[in-house]
Design an enzyme around this catalytic site. Structure first.
Site, short mmCIF file in Angstrom:
data_model
loop_
_atom_site.label_atom_id
_atom_site.label_comp_id
_atom_site.label_asym_id
_atom_site.label_seq_id
_atom_site.Cartn_x
_atom_site.Cartn_y
_atom_site.Cartn_z
N HIS B 318 0.84 -1.19 0.00
CA HIS B 318 0.00 0.00 0.00
C HIS B 318 0.89 1.25 0.00
CE1 HIS B 318 -2.79 3.00 1.47
NE2 HIS B 318 -3.80 2.14 1.40
N ASP B 372 -5.50 8.45 -6.75
CA ASP B 372 -6.03 9.30 -5.68
C ASP B 372 -4.95 10.35 -5.41
OD1 ASP B 372 -6.54 10.46 -3.20
OD2 ASP B 372 -7.37 8.63 -2.33
N HIS B 448 -6.42 15.75 1.77
CA HIS B 448 -5.98 15.72 0.38
C HIS B 448 -5.26 17.01 -0.01
CE1 HIS B 448 -8.71 12.22 0.03
NE2 HIS B 448 -7.83 11.85 -0.88
#
Lengths: 612, 543
Positions: B318, B372, B448
Site C-alpha cells: 500500500h 487518488d 488531500h
C-alpha cells in the site's frame, strides 16, 4: 446618633441647594397650582394620604411601592391625564412602576434637572440621598438608615409622606429581565406569557426540591442511615426511583423550555447520579475546534470522568456504545470499551455479534477491526484446546468476513484482520479459506487484495515457511508442487485479462519464493508479445506486464540486447508513463554488464541483511 | 500564455444545443451574434453557405454549423500542448469487464475532460494546465482551522491532523503560519496527556498518529514557547511503553502495531532528541535493546511479494506505508546504505513505478486500485528517497556494497509531468470551496489538500543527498545505537525539466524535507532546540 447627624446633614444640604427652608417649601405648594400644565410633582405628593389610611384600600398585588402612588381624589383629573396606557409587556409594566414610585427621578430623566421646579429638584435630591443609602454595601445599609428614619427625613424635608420603597433602577431592555433560551428579552414578554413563565419556574423549583430530597435519601441509604421516626433503615424503593425518573424528565423539559439548558440523557439519568462529569476543556480560539452537539459533548464529559476513575461497569459499556453510535472513529472509546469487556467478563461471542452490526453499518471504519482483534486475542485461549470449537469459530469469522468483503471487496482493514486471523486460528490448511479466496478472484480477477491474501495463505504457512524470510526472498523449504500449482493458477488467470497486473505480480512472487528462474515462464510470457521491434504495424503487445517480465528473463539469460529492446519498446510506445523507470532499467542492464545481473545482486543483498 | 475561451471546447457544444431548440432556428443568427460577438461575421456568412447542406436534423445542423465556423476562426491559436499519453485511454486494454475495470474506466472517463481542458476553468496555459489556485486553497485551509460545525464530530479524534494538514499546506503555499503559534500552543496543551504523548483532544488517549501531527504542527509554527509545550520526559516514557519486542511500535497503549508506528517513532525520537534507552517498564526491555533496536528489521518484514510495503507483515502492499517505510529507514541511517540493506530495491522501485497511471498521470495506492491525489505524496514522495538511495556516493566514502549493480536514477524515475498534470487539472476544486481532492467529483478536504501539495512539491523539486554513509563501528552493517540518518544533509533544487516546464513558475510550491514532510528549516530548528537541551534538562527541573 448617626440618624440625627444624617437628618441634619440632609437638611443643611437641601438648604444649601435651595435657600428656602423645608417649611417654606411646603408653603410654596399652592403657587404651583396656578400653572395647570406644569405642576411640580411635589404637589400631589404633598397631598398624599397618610400611610395609616392606605389599609382601607385594596392592596395592590405586584409591589408594595404602588400603594404610595395611588392618586388622591383631589388630583384625579390630572392623574388620569398623565397616566400611561395599560402596559403590554413586562418591561413596560416595570417602567411604569418605576415612574410611579420614583416620580422625581423619572421627571429628571425626562426633562433634565435644570428644567424641574425647585420643589421637585429638592424632592429629587432628597430622593437620591435616601436611595443612595440603599446603594451602599449591604452590610452597612441596614444599620445606616432604616425605613422609618428615611421617612422621617422625607417628612422633614418635604413635609409629606415619603416614597421610600421605589424601584432602584429604571428597568431597561435585556439587562433587567435577561434573555430566554432563544436570546429574546424576557422583558418583551406579555404579562400573560410572563406569568406562564413564572409558573414554570415555580414548578421547576418544586421539582428540584423533591429531587433533592430523593438524592439525600439515596445518600442516606448508601450510608445506612436509620429513619428517626420509624426506626427502620432508609430504603429507596423502586417506586421512588421511578418517580424520580419522571421528575427528571419533567425537569429537563422545563429547563430546556426556560433556559434552553439541554440536560442530556445522562445528566437526567438516575444511573449517572454519582458521576461528576468533566466538561470539555479548551481555550478560546483553539484550532479546528468542533462545535460539539450537546449530546456528544455530554457523553464525552461523562467518559472523561469514568476513564479518570478507571471505572469498569455495565453503565460504562452502555456509554461507549452511545458514543460509538455518534462517532465510530473514536479510538479512545473503543479501547476503553475493550477494557470494560475484559474487566466485566462479558461474553466475547455476544460482543462479536454486536460488533458485526456496527461493522456492517460503518464499512470504512478501522477501529472496529482492532477491537475485533483484541476480542479474538482474549477469546482464543478459552477455545484453543478444543479443535472443534476453534473450527466452529473460524467458520463463523470467515462467514462474516465473506459477507463484509462482498460489500467492500478491497477493504484494507478487513483484509489485514483476515490475514492476522489465519495466523491466529491456524487456518493455513483450511480448504474453505482458499476456496473462498478463489471465489473472490473468480468474481473479480483484478482484486489484488484477494491475490495478496492467497500469497500469504500459501507461502506464510508455518508448516514450511522459514521464519524471518522476506517476502521477496527465496525459501528453499517451500514445496515444489506448491510453486508449480500456484504458477499454473496465476497463468490461467492471466489469460483471462492479460493486462491485469495481479496474476503477473503473483506469478513473479511465486517464482522468486520457489527459487525458480524467471526463464521457466519465458514461453508463457512470449505468448502475449508478437514481433517485437519488427515495425510499428507488425508489433503486437497484449500485456505490458509480459513485456516487463520478458525483459527480466532476457537479462537473467544475459541476453541484454533483447532485454533492452523490451524496455525500449515499453518506454517508446507501450508504457510511456513509466519512461523514467524503463530508462533506469536499461541503465541497470548496461551497468550489470560490467558487474553482475540485478537479480543476482538482489539475492546477495538480501543475504547480507538477513545476517544482521 | 494563451488564454482559450470555453467556446472551442466540447462541453459547451452541448450547452449551445440546449440554447437553440428547433423552433427558434430563425432567430439563431441574431442570438448567436449577441452572445458571441467575436464570431459574429463567421456565423453569419458560413451559415448562409451551408444552408444547402441541411440534412434530416436541422437541430444538429445548427449546432455543428456554429461550432465549425467558430473553431475555424479560433484555429489561429495553437492547440494546447498535451501529449497523447494524457489524452487517450491506455494503449493495452483487456476486454474482460469486472468491478475493478468498471471503476477504472469510469475514473478515466471522469479525468479525461479535465486533462484535455474540456472541463475545469477557462484559463489554461500553453500546455493545457490550469493555474494553482492558491488564494482559494489558502482560504479553504484557513477555514478548516476555524471553528468547525457539529457534523465534524466524526473527526473529533483527528483534530491534531487538521492542525498539521492545514499548517503544512499553508506553509507550502508560502503563507507565514507563525501567527498561529499561540493557538497551536493552547490547542496542543489540552491534547497532551500527563502520561506522555498527545491524544486527539482533551481526555483522549495518547496516539502516535495524533502525536506526530501535533509535533509537526508545533515545528511548523516554531518558537521555543511552542517547543516547550512538549513534555519530553513523559514522551520518552510513553514511547518506551509502545516499543514491542519485535522492534515495532504500537500506535497507542493496547493499540495496533504497524509501520506507521515505526515511522512516527523515528520522527519523534529524532526531532525531540529523545534518549534511546528503554525504561524497565517497556514491553521490549531486555537490558540490551533500545528504542531503535529491530526497527529496520520490522520495516523489512512489511515488504510484500509485490515489492511494495504493507501496514503489517503479511498484508497487501500500500502506497501510504511505502512512504512510512522509506522515511523511517532514511531517518535511521543514510538512505544509500540502509534502504538497499533492508529492502529489495528493484522490486520496490518496480512496484512504486507501477503506481503511476496513464492517462490520469496520478498515483494509485495499490495494484488495480484507482488514482487518488493523496498518493502524490505517499507514493510520489518515495521517489526522492529512492533516488537518494540509488545516487552514487561521493569519492572516498565507504562504498556501498548492497547498492552496486543498480544504476543511478535518471533525471526522473517517474513522470513528473504526469503527476503535475493530474494535480493541477484533476485535483483542484475550482468552485468557491477551494482545496484539493482525491479525484474529480470528490470533495476537497484538508487531508488531500496537504498531501496533494506535498506531492506537487516533490514533483517540482530535486533532492540531493549530500552525506555519505559513515563507517559503522565494530563492522556492523546497520546502526543500532543512533539514528544517524536524521543528520543526513539534503540539498534541494527546483527541478528543471530538460523539455519545457509545463507549469508557471508562480505555481511552484515550497519544498519539504523528504522524510519529515515539513520544511527543512523547521526540522533543523526543532532538532537544534532539543539537542541544545540534552537529556531532560528542560523537563527534569529539580529532579
Amino acid at each position: 446618633m448617626r440618624h440625627w447627624l444624617l437628618t441634619s446633614f440632609v437638611t443643611l444640604f437641601v438648604s444649601f441647594c435651595n435657600p428656602m427652608t423645608a417649611n417654606q417649601c411646603v408653603q410654596q405648594g399652592p403657587r404651583s397650582a396656578l400653572r395647570p400644565h406644569h405642576f411640580p410633582l411635589s404637589n400631589h405628593l404633598i397631598t398624599m394620604p397618610p400611610k395609616g389610611k392606605a389599609a382601607t384600600k385594596p392592596k395592590a398585588t405586584e409591589t408594595p411601592a404602588t400603594t404610595t402612588s395611588n392618586p388622591t381624589t383631589t388630583n384625579t383629573t390630572r392623574q388620569t391625564a398623565s397616566q400611561p396606557s395599560e402596559p403590554t409587556t413586562v418591561l413596560e409594566r416595570s417602567q411604569q412602576r418605576y415612574e410611579k414610585t420614583r416620580p422625581f427621578e423619572a421627571a429628571r430623566q425626562q426633562k433634565g434637572l435644570s428644567k424641574l421646579f425647585k420643589e421637585d429638584q429638592k424632592g429629587w435630591i432628597c430622593d437620591q440621598l435616601l436611595h443612595l443609602t440603599n446603594r451602599l454595601p449591604a452590610a452597612s445599609r441596614s444599620s445606616l438608615l432604616g425605613p422609618k428614619a428615611s421617612k422621617e427625613i422625607w417628612w422633614t424635608v418635604n413635609g409629606t409622606n415619603s416614597i421610600v420603597r421605589g424601584l432602584k433602577h429604571k428597568p431597561e431592555p435585556y439587562t433587567t429581565w435577561g434573555t430566554d433560551r432563544n436570546g429574546h428579552d424576557v422583558g418583551s414578554y406579555t404579562i400573560e406569557r410572563f406569568d406562564e413563565r413564572f409558573r414554570k419556574r415555580i414548578a421547576l423549583t418544586a421539582l428540584q426540591v423533591s429531587s433533592r430530597v430523593f438524592r439525600e435519601n439515596v445518600e442516606r441509604e448508601k450510608r445506612g442511615f436509620v429513619d428517626a421516626r420509624s426506626g427502620r433503615e432508609i430504603i429507596v424503593t423502586e417506586r421512588e426511583i421511578d418517580e424520580e425518573k419522571v421528575r427528571r424528565s419533567k425537569m429537563a423539559v422545563l429547563k430546556k423550555d426556560l433556559y434552553g439548558a439541554i440536560t442530556g440523557r445522562l445528566a437526567e439519568s438516575v444511573e449517572w447520579e454519582d458521576v461528576v462529569p468533566i466538561p470539555h476543556e479548551e481555550p478560546e480560539g483553539a484550532l479546528a475546534a468542533i462545535t460539539y452537539p450537546a449530546e456528544y459533548a455530554e457523553a464525552m464529559s461523562y467518559l472523561r470522568a469514568v476513564m479518570t476513575t478507571k471505572e469498569y461497569s455495565p453503565r460504562c459499556l452502555r456509554l461507549t456504545e452511545h458514543i460509538i453510535a455518534m462517532n465510530p472513529a473514536h479510538y479512545t472509546v473503543w479501547l476503553y470499551r475493550a477494557a470494560n469487556i475484559f474487566a466485566l467478563g462479558i461474553s466475547i461471542p455476544d460482543e462479536i455479534e454486536w460488533l458485526n452490526e456496527v461493522a456492517l453499518a460503518n464499512l470504512k471504519n478501522y477501529q472496529i477491526w482492532h477491537h475485533r482483534h483484541l476480542l479474538v486475542e482474549h477469546y482464543y485461549p478459552t477455545i484453543s484446546s478444543d479443535p472443534e470449537a476453534l473450527a466452529q469459530f473460524a467458520k463463523q469469522e470467515r462467514d462474516f468476513l465473506i459477507a463484509i468483503l462482498s460489500e467492500d471487496t478491497k477493504n484494507y482493514h478487513v483484509w489485514s484482520y483476515r490475514s492476522w486471523l489465519v495466523g491466529k486460528l491456524g487456518m493455513w490448511e483450511d480448504e474453505e479459506e482458499l476456496k473462498s479466496i478463489e471465489k473472490m478472484i473468480d468474481e473479480d480477477v483484478r482484486n489484488n487484495s484477494a491475490w495478496s491474501h492467497r500469497f500469504v495463505l500459501v507461502f506464510s504457512n508455518p508448516k514450511y515457511a522459514t521464519p524471518g524470510k522476506a517476502a521477496t526472498e527465496k525459501d528453499e523449504k517451500v514445496p515444489q508442487e506448491l510453486v508449480d500449482r500456484e504458477v499454473k493458477y496465476a497463468q490461467s488467470k492471466a489469460f483471462l485479462a492479460p493486462q491485469n497486473q495481479s496474476p503477473w505480480n503473483y506469478m513473479r512472487g511465486v517464482l522468486v519464493k520457489g527459487g525458480q528462474p524467471l526463464a521457466s515462464v519465458q514461453g508463457f510470457g512470449e505468448e502475449f508479445v508478437n514481433k517485437l521491434g519488427e515495425g510499428e504495424e507488425e508489433e503486437e503487445v497484449k500485456s505490458t506486464h509480459a513485456l516487463d517480465l520478458l525483459a527480466e528473463i532476457y537479462a537473467e539469460k544475459k541476453d541484454n540486447e533483447k532485454a533492452d529492446l523490451c524496455l525500449r519498446r515499453l518506454a517508446e510506445k507501450w508504457d510511456k508513463i513509466r519512461g523514467g523507470y524503463w530508462e533506469w532499467r536499461r541503465k541497470c542492464l548496461t551497468q550489470s554488464e560490467t558487474e553482475k545481473a540485478p537479480g543476482e545482486q538482489v539475492e546477495e543483498a538480501e543475504e547480507g541483511s538477513a545476517a544482521v | 500564455m494563451v488564454v482559450r475561451t470555453k467556446a472551442t471546447r466540447g462541453r459547451n457544444r452541448a450547452i449551445f444545443i440546449r440554447k437553440f431548440p428547433k423552433n427558434k432556428k430563425e432567430n439563431m443568427a441574431a442570438s448567436t451574434t449577441s452572445s458571441f460577438p467575436t464570431s459574429q461575421e463567421g456565423v453569419a456568412t458560413s451559415s448562409q453557405q451551408n444552408l444547402d447542406a441541411i440534412t434530416d436534423d436541422d437541430f444538429e445542423y445548427v449546432d455543428e454549423e456554429f461550432v465549425l465556423s467558430h473553431s475555424a476562426e479560433q484555429q489561429a491559436q495553437p492547440e494546447p500542448m498535451i501529449p497523447d499519453l494524457f489524452k487517450q485511454p491506455s494503449l493495452v486494454k483487456d476486454d474482460l469487464i469486472t468491478a475493478t475495470s468498471q471503476l477504472q474506466d469510469q475514473t478515466v472517463e471522469h479525468c479525461l475532460p479535465f486533462l484535455t481542458g474540456e472541463d475545469g476553468p477557462l484559463d489554461l496555459n500553453d500546455y493545457g494546465l490550469s493555474k494553482l489556485n492558491r488564494e482559494k486553497h489558502i482560504k479553504f485551509l484557513k477555514q478548516s482551522l476555524g471553528p468547525l460545525p457539529g457534523r465534524f464530530v466524526a473527526v473529533d479524534a483527528s483534530r491534531p491532523w487538521y492542525l498539521y494538514w492545514c499548517l503544512s499546506g499553508l506553509t507550502m503555499m508560502g503563507e507565514d503560519v507563525s501567527s498561529y503559534r499561540d493557538s497551536v500552543i493552547e490547542t496542543a496543551r489540552t491534547m497532551q496527556n500527563e502520561s506522555g504523548g498527545f491524544g486527539g483532544g482533551h481526555g483522549q488517549t495518547s496516539h502516535l498518529a495524533t502525536t506526530y501531527a501535533v509535533i509537526l504542527a508545533i515545528a511548523l509554527v516554531g518558537g521555543e514557547e511552542a517547543y516547550d509545550v512538549i513534555d519530553k520526559k513523559a514522551m520518552w516514557k510513553w514511547l518506551c511503553s509502545l516499543k514491542q519486542p519485535d522492534g515495532g511500535f504500537q500506535v497507542c497503549v493496547g493499540g495496533e502495531e504497524d509501520i506507521r508506528g515505526a515511522y512516527i517513532a523515528a520522527v519523534i525520537i529524532t526531532l525531540l532528541d529523545l534518549p534511546l534507552d528503554l525504561t524497565p517498564e517497556s514491553p521490549a526491555y531486555d537490558g540490551r535493546s533500545n528504542l531503535l533496536t529491530g526497527l529496520a528489521e520490522y520495516v523489512r518484514s512489511c515488504q510484500t511479494f509485490e515489492g511494495g510495503i504493507s501496514s503489517q507483515p503479511n498484508n497487501e502492499a500500500h502506497g501510504a506505508y511505502a512512504f512510512c517505510a522509506l522515511a523511517c529507514l532514511a531517518i535511521l541511517d543514510n538512505p544509500r546504505r540502509i534502504i538497499p540493506s533492508y529492502l529489495d530495491v528493484p522490486r520496490l522501485v518496480s512496484w512504486l513505478s507501477y503506481r503511476q497511471y496513464a492517462p490520469e498521470g496520478g498515483f494509485s495506492g495499490r495494484t488495480n486500485k484507482l488514482v487518488d491525489g493523496c498518493y502524490s505524496h505517499w507514493a510520489g514522495g518515495c521517489f526522492p528517497l529512492i533516488e537518494a538511495c540509488l545516487s552514487p556516493s561521493g569519492p572516498g566514502s565507504e562504498k556501498n556494497k548492497a547498492a552496486t549493480g543498480l544504476a543511478a536514477a535518471p533525471e526522473s524515475l517517474y513522470s513528473r509531468e504526469g503527476l503535475i498534470r493530474y494535480i493541477l487539472c484533476c485535483c483542484q476544486d475550482q468552485t468557491k470551496r477551494g482545496g484539493l481532492r482525491d479525484k474529480p467529483y470528490k470533495m476537497s478536504d484538508p487531508y488531500h489538500t496537504n498531501y496533494v501539495l506535498s506531492g506537487l512539491s516533490s514533483a517540482q523539486h530535486q533532492w540531493d543527498l549530500d552525506s555519505d554513509p559513515l563507517p559503522l563501528p565494530n563492522g556492523d552493517t546497520t546502526p543500532s545505537l543512533a539514528a544517524v540518518g536524521a543528520d543526513s544533509v539534503w540539498n534541494v533544487f527546483p527541478y528543471i525539466d530538460e523539455n519545457d516546464q509545463i507549469y508557471e513558475d508562480s505555481d511552484r510550491v515550497r519544498p519539504i524535507h523528504p522524510a519529515y514532510a515539513i520544511p527543512q528549516k523547521n526540522v533543523n530548528a526543532i532538532r537544534a532546540y532539543f539537542q541544545g537541551r540534552s537529556g531532560f534538562a528542560s523537563t527534569l527541573g529539580g529532579e
